[in-house]
Design an enzyme around this catalytic site. Sequence first.
Site, mmCIF file in Angstrom:
data_model
loop_
_atom_site.group_PDB
_atom_site.id
_atom_site.type_symbol
_atom_site.label_atom_id
_atom_site.label_comp_id
_atom_site.label_asym_id
_atom_site.label_seq_id
_atom_site.Cartn_x
_atom_site.Cartn_y
_atom_site.Cartn_z
ATOM 1 C CE LYS A 178 -8.783 1.382 2.917
ATOM 2 N NZ LYS A 178 -8.091 1.738 4.014
ATOM 3 C CE1 TYR B 168 -2.837 3.233 0.845
ATOM 4 C CE2 TYR B 168 -1.880 3.305 3.013
ATOM 5 C CZ TYR B 168 -2.719 3.911 1.619
ATOM 6 O OH TYR B 168 -3.218 5.182 2.059
ATOM 7 C CG ASP C 27 -1.647 -4.672 5.281
ATOM 8 O OD1 ASP C 27 -2.853 -5.403 5.337
ATOM 9 O OD2 ASP C 27 -1.290 -3.604 5.163
HETATM 10 O O1 P1T Z 1 -5.966 4.112 5.759
HETATM 11 P P1 P1T Z 1 -5.693 3.295 7.204
HETATM 12 O O2 P1T Z 1 -6.737 2.815 7.795
HETATM 13 O O3 P1T Z 1 -4.494 4.158 7.715
HETATM 14 O O4 P1T Z 1 -4.914 2.106 6.404
HETATM 15 C C1 P1T Z 1 -3.803 1.952 5.376
HETATM 16 C C2 P1T Z 1 -3.543 0.731 4.769
HETATM 17 C C3 P1T Z 1 -2.871 -0.365 5.224
HETATM 18 N N1 P1T Z 1 -2.877 -1.652 4.572
HETATM 19 C C4 P1T Z 1 -3.679 -1.577 3.259
HETATM 20 C C5 P1T Z 1 -3.482 -2.789 2.458
HETATM 21 C C6 P1T Z 1 -4.152 -0.364 2.898
HETATM 22 O O5 P1T Z 1 -4.883 -0.607 1.559
HETATM 23 C C7 P1T Z 1 -4.294 0.754 3.693
HETATM 24 C C8 P1T Z 1 -5.155 1.758 3.067
HETATM 25 N N2 P1T Z 1 -5.452 1.847 1.847
HETATM 26 C C9 P1T Z 1 -6.180 2.661 1.176
HETATM 27 C C10 P1T Z 1 -6.718 3.918 1.737
HETATM 28 C C11 P1T Z 1 -6.454 2.615 -0.490
HETATM 29 O O6 P1T Z 1 -7.398 3.127 -1.101
HETATM 30 O O7 P1T Z 1 -5.630 1.552 -0.851
#
Ligand code: P1T
Length: 419
Positions: free
Chosen positions: A226, A126, A201
């Site tokens: 998510k 990410y 993750d």
């Molecule tokens: O946005 P947050 O709750 O801080 O999470 C970060 C994060 C961590 N790991 C993965 C695989 C993610 O996809 C994300 C956040 N991703 C997005 C905001 C996105 O649109 O891909």
Amino acid sequence: MEGYLSSGPQKADKDAENQKNKQEHPRTRIETDAIHVGQEPERWPGQAVVPPISMATTFKQLEPGKPVLYEYSRCGNPTRQCLEECLASVEKARYALTFASGLGATTTLMFMLKSGDHILSIDDVYGGTGRLFRRCMAQMGVESSFIDMSTDASTVVKHLKPTTRLVWIETPTNPLLKLADIEQIATAVHKHDPKIMVLVDNTFATAYFQNPLKLGADLVLHSLTKYMNGHSDVVMGCLMMNNEEYYKQLSFLQYAIGAVPSPFDCYLVNRGIKTLAVRMKQHMANGLRVATYLEQHKHVERVIYPPLESHPQHDLYKKQMSGFSGMISIYLKGDEVEKSKRFLGHLKLFTTAESLGGYESLIELPAVMTHASVPEEHRRQLGITDGLIRLSVGLEDVQDLIDDIEAALDFAFSSTDAK
Ligand code: P1T
């Protein structure tokens, strides 16, 4: 770690005992656990069936320095605790700790490292995680390198350094949906050095389809923002683990650093997780229908979706996952950013927005949105072109979604309008 418990409340010990007791006797399956674990009416005055939101920031002590259960809400509160117990149960973990965002969870974990340490990360990670490693952790003297982990575990071991303290796996990856063999990598890394932490993750798969701790990982991270919450109305993250020492260290860091979620958000995630199983089944059903439709479409060059046989790691998908969410990545024919933009602009049901995993369908261009912070050269090597499109297929009627895509593709490729 000396001082972790003495410098704060006895919370970590109490919580550890609490959560461990629950997880050592898993009674039931994920659908049931999500609804019942941590939710016992007997724990609340008045036997509330739905856990109350406890907004108190502080709690009365019977004697100075002798809190009953909680002392200050950053260190723990009833609503957060009931969520953490529930989350641990769905991930088949002994312990879960929640944070103000997914990146808040990652940042807190970073405090387990020190200057001179090395993080070995999967290459297609990410964008925000990569940015934290490259730009923020580098400043603190923590080095990181990014490698393809989709081949075999020996490649990962080859890239370990004497200073490697953390192996960061994201599988399936965001946005290219590459897979890494968790069991093989965790086994090989731990054989090399049992002290190296292996983290997965699990945001894209969710605890419903993949349980990395059972495959040998030390830590699991979720952006609860998510699928786990599933309603696009909370930003939150969590770390889950079985190792009591990691739990105590991270529990200390949770309150020492303070990137904690609000009780109200905990309440919402606790509510969202109740329907994880039914939502994920439907995300998978809709995702598979949309991916299959896209795969035969004349304007689509390539569809990346692990449950499709055409996915290069479909066998690994079948080995370590029991299904997949509604995340699909595609390249349109010609791979032109203008066509991709015309396509997105014409959709009526898919909203162009970052994030994923909610009940509503979303769509985005990673190169200019979620992964814009990835260095251009690195994006090119990975295949995150300007035309790459990422879909988060929601829970709407699937035929309506397909009709929406069909109309937008027709529009994007219509020769008159395309000029
Ligand atoms: O946005 P947050 O709750 O801080 O999470 C970060 C994060 C961590 N790991 C993965 C695989 C993610 O996809 C994300 C956040 N991703 C997005 C905001 C996105 O649109 O891909």
